[in-house]
Design a protein around this motif. Sequence first.
Motif, short mmCIF file in Angstrom:
data_model
loop_
_atom_site.label_atom_id
_atom_site.label_comp_id
_atom_site.label_asym_id
_atom_site.label_seq_id
_atom_site.Cartn_x
_atom_site.Cartn_y
_atom_site.Cartn_z
N THR A 151 0.86 -1.18 0.00
CA THR A 151 0.00 0.00 0.00
C THR A 151 0.89 1.24 0.00
OG1 THR A 151 -0.06 0.19 2.41
CG2 THR A 151 -1.71 -1.25 1.37
N GLN A 152 0.30 2.38 -0.30
CA GLN A 152 1.10 3.61 -0.27
C GLN A 152 1.58 3.90 1.15
OE1 GLN A 152 -0.56 6.87 -2.45
NE2 GLN A 152 0.93 8.36 -1.70
N GLN A 153 0.79 3.55 2.15
CA GLN A 153 1.20 3.76 3.53
C GLN A 153 2.42 2.91 3.87
OE1 GLN A 153 0.36 5.91 5.82
NE2 GLN A 153 1.69 5.03 7.39
N GLN A 154 2.44 1.67 3.40
CA GLN A 154 3.61 0.81 3.64
C GLN A 154 4.85 1.36 2.93
OE1 GLN A 154 1.59 -2.78 2.21
NE2 GLN A 154 2.01 -3.76 4.18
N ALA A 155 4.66 1.83 1.69
CA ALA A 155 5.78 2.42 0.96
C ALA A 155 6.28 3.67 1.66
CB ALA A 155 5.35 2.74 -0.48
N TRP A 156 5.35 4.46 2.18
CA TRP A 156 5.72 5.68 2.92
C TRP A 156 6.58 5.33 4.12
CZ3 TRP A 156 4.83 7.22 7.94
CH2 TRP A 156 5.11 8.56 8.24
N GLN A 157 6.21 4.28 4.86
CA GLN A 157 6.96 3.89 6.05
C GLN A 157 8.36 3.41 5.68
OE1 GLN A 157 6.05 4.20 9.42
NE2 GLN A 157 8.27 3.84 9.49
N ILE A 158 8.48 2.64 4.60
CA ILE A 158 9.80 2.18 4.16
C ILE A 158 10.67 3.37 3.78
CG2 ILE A 158 11.01 0.99 2.27
CD1 ILE A 158 8.75 -1.06 2.28
N ALA A 159 10.10 4.31 3.07
CA ALA A 159 10.86 5.50 2.66
C ALA A 159 11.34 6.29 3.87
CB ALA A 159 10.01 6.37 1.75
N GLU A 160 10.47 6.47 4.85
CA GLU A 160 10.87 7.18 6.07
C GLU A 160 12.02 6.45 6.76
OE1 GLU A 160 9.70 10.09 7.55
OE2 GLU A 160 8.58 10.44 5.70
N THR A 161 11.93 5.13 6.82
CA THR A 161 12.96 4.32 7.48
C THR A 161 14.30 4.45 6.77
OG1 THR A 161 11.33 2.72 8.28
CG2 THR A 161 13.61 1.97 8.15
N LEU A 162 14.28 4.38 5.45
CA LEU A 162 15.53 4.38 4.69
C LEU A 162 16.22 5.74 4.70
CD1 LEU A 162 14.60 2.17 1.60
CD2 LEU A 162 15.87 1.52 3.64
N PHE A 163 15.44 6.81 4.71
CA PHE A 163 16.05 8.14 4.64
C PHE A 163 16.43 8.70 6.02
CE2 PHE A 163 14.12 8.66 0.33
CZ PHE A 163 15.26 9.08 -0.34
N LYS A 164 15.87 8.14 7.10
CA LYS A 164 15.99 8.82 8.39
C LYS A 164 17.40 8.91 8.92
CE LYS A 164 14.88 4.91 11.48
NZ LYS A 164 13.90 4.41 12.47
N GLN A 165 18.29 7.97 8.55
CA GLN A 165 19.66 8.02 9.07
C GLN A 165 20.67 8.54 8.06
OE1 GLN A 165 21.10 4.70 11.30
NE2 GLN A 165 19.16 4.35 12.35
N LEU A 166 20.20 8.88 6.86
CA LEU A 166 21.10 9.53 5.90
C LEU A 166 21.25 11.01 6.26
CD1 LEU A 166 20.02 8.14 2.41
CD2 LEU A 166 22.08 7.57 3.68
N LYS A 167 22.41 11.56 6.06
CA LYS A 167 22.60 12.98 6.28
C LYS A 167 21.89 13.77 5.18
CE LYS A 167 27.00 12.55 8.73
NZ LYS A 167 28.43 12.92 8.76
N PRO A 168 21.39 14.97 5.50
CA PRO A 168 20.68 15.75 4.48
C PRO A 168 21.56 16.07 3.28
CG PRO A 168 20.28 16.64 6.66
CD PRO A 168 21.36 15.62 6.82
N GLY A 169 22.76 16.61 3.54
CA GLY A 169 23.70 16.91 2.47
C GLY A 169 23.19 17.92 1.47
N GLU A 170 23.83 17.93 0.30
CA GLU A 170 23.48 18.86 -0.77
C GLU A 170 23.45 18.11 -2.10
OE1 GLU A 170 22.53 21.86 -0.33
OE2 GLU A 170 23.06 22.04 1.81
N ASN A 171 22.76 18.71 -3.06
CA ASN A 171 22.78 18.16 -4.41
C ASN A 171 24.18 18.25 -4.99
OD1 ASN A 171 19.97 17.61 -4.60
ND2 ASN A 171 19.59 19.77 -4.99
#
Length: 433
Positions: free
Chosen positions: A217-237
Amino acid sequence: MRTKHLLISIILSLVSVQAFALVPIKHWQTSQGGQVYFVASPGLPMVDIRLVFDAGSARDGKHHGIASLTASLLETGAGQWDVDQIAQQFDAVGAKYGHATNRDTSWVGLRSLTQADLLAQSVDTFQAIISRPQFAQAEFQRIKEQKLIGLKQQQEKPGFIAKKTFYQSIYSEHPYAHLVAGDAESLRQIQLSDIKQFYQQFYVTKNGVLAIVGDLTQQQAWQIAETLFKQLKPGENAEELPQVNLPKKSKTEHIDFPSTQTHILAGMPVLSRKDPDYFPLYVGNHILGGSGLVSLLFNEIRGKRGLAYSAYSYFSPLEEAGPFTMGLQTQNKQSNIAVEVMQKTLADFILQGPTEEQLIAAQKNLTGGFVLRFDNNRKLLNYIAMLAFYQLPLDYLDTFSGKVANVTAEQVKSAFQRRVKTNLLQIISVGGL
């Protein structure tokens, strides 16, 4: 003939809409600022995930090969796990990890079952790889040595030498000029500190996009995305790449090599992903050399003269102008005549353009087989990740066949005349005399 062409265009456009209207692409931004592209694909209880970073070989700088080396090192140790334990983590839940590097991107990917407990372990392991790599000295030396051995073996192949020389010739000092694998001299100079710096600069939230395709579901995909990005540094393009300059003049270079076959490549920089001439060039190339046994190059070089087993051409669109490439292999004694035929076939096509019959056949072939290019989740993921990274419209797949069907013979002729300059071709041959 024009009425027939218009009718085919309308039919193909309708087919395109029906084929893709049922798989809309959802796009959103996570709370950390990560860009997410998701397609729900119910059916098989599986999901394919790909995190794509603007960290391809064009970002190597003076360390040619560092992008590929960094991507290869990620899975050799992360969090509390070493390389064997990571493999066991994935094997225990039937998951598969993958990675690749090209000129524009480096990506890491995960295929997992969607059963809750299995998916949780897969995502947890995947997150550790992308956000907490160990970069151990011993693993660095091991992978680096593997790549050096691979390069040494490749140097013994005329096709590799031809490709390396071809890219150097068409791109000169541009970051696209060197091969993704780099070169031995540069690889030897790379230190572990360089790897860590490359990772810290480019493996960051603002420099990546996440593509997800699967039975979620989109909610499950949203949760995976939050999990994967949460420990990456913001950084820059990453900074914009420099514009590609065209070669100043044509060049023909032969490299002597002890082989019975001569490998020939010819081309120049032409096409970017967002290029307004993309579809006329794409369709035209299918006629010229992209359609295998029925292409003009194949017919002239193989069919009529038997000079080579195959002859081909293709565009490789990139962020900046990617190469237009023609290629073949032939007996050493036939190499000169093969090059002449290849050049004449291209020149004639540029001058005359395609016939209506050739155009319609190409359009039917390209649109008729388009759906089969992503008839499973993994293939579809390739397209979603591509349009996500290059920021193409979300309806790109919906409108693709219609745009192919609407290309005219005059548009093909005009695009090739403006963009493919025979007086700027770089022709590289490697083989015996």
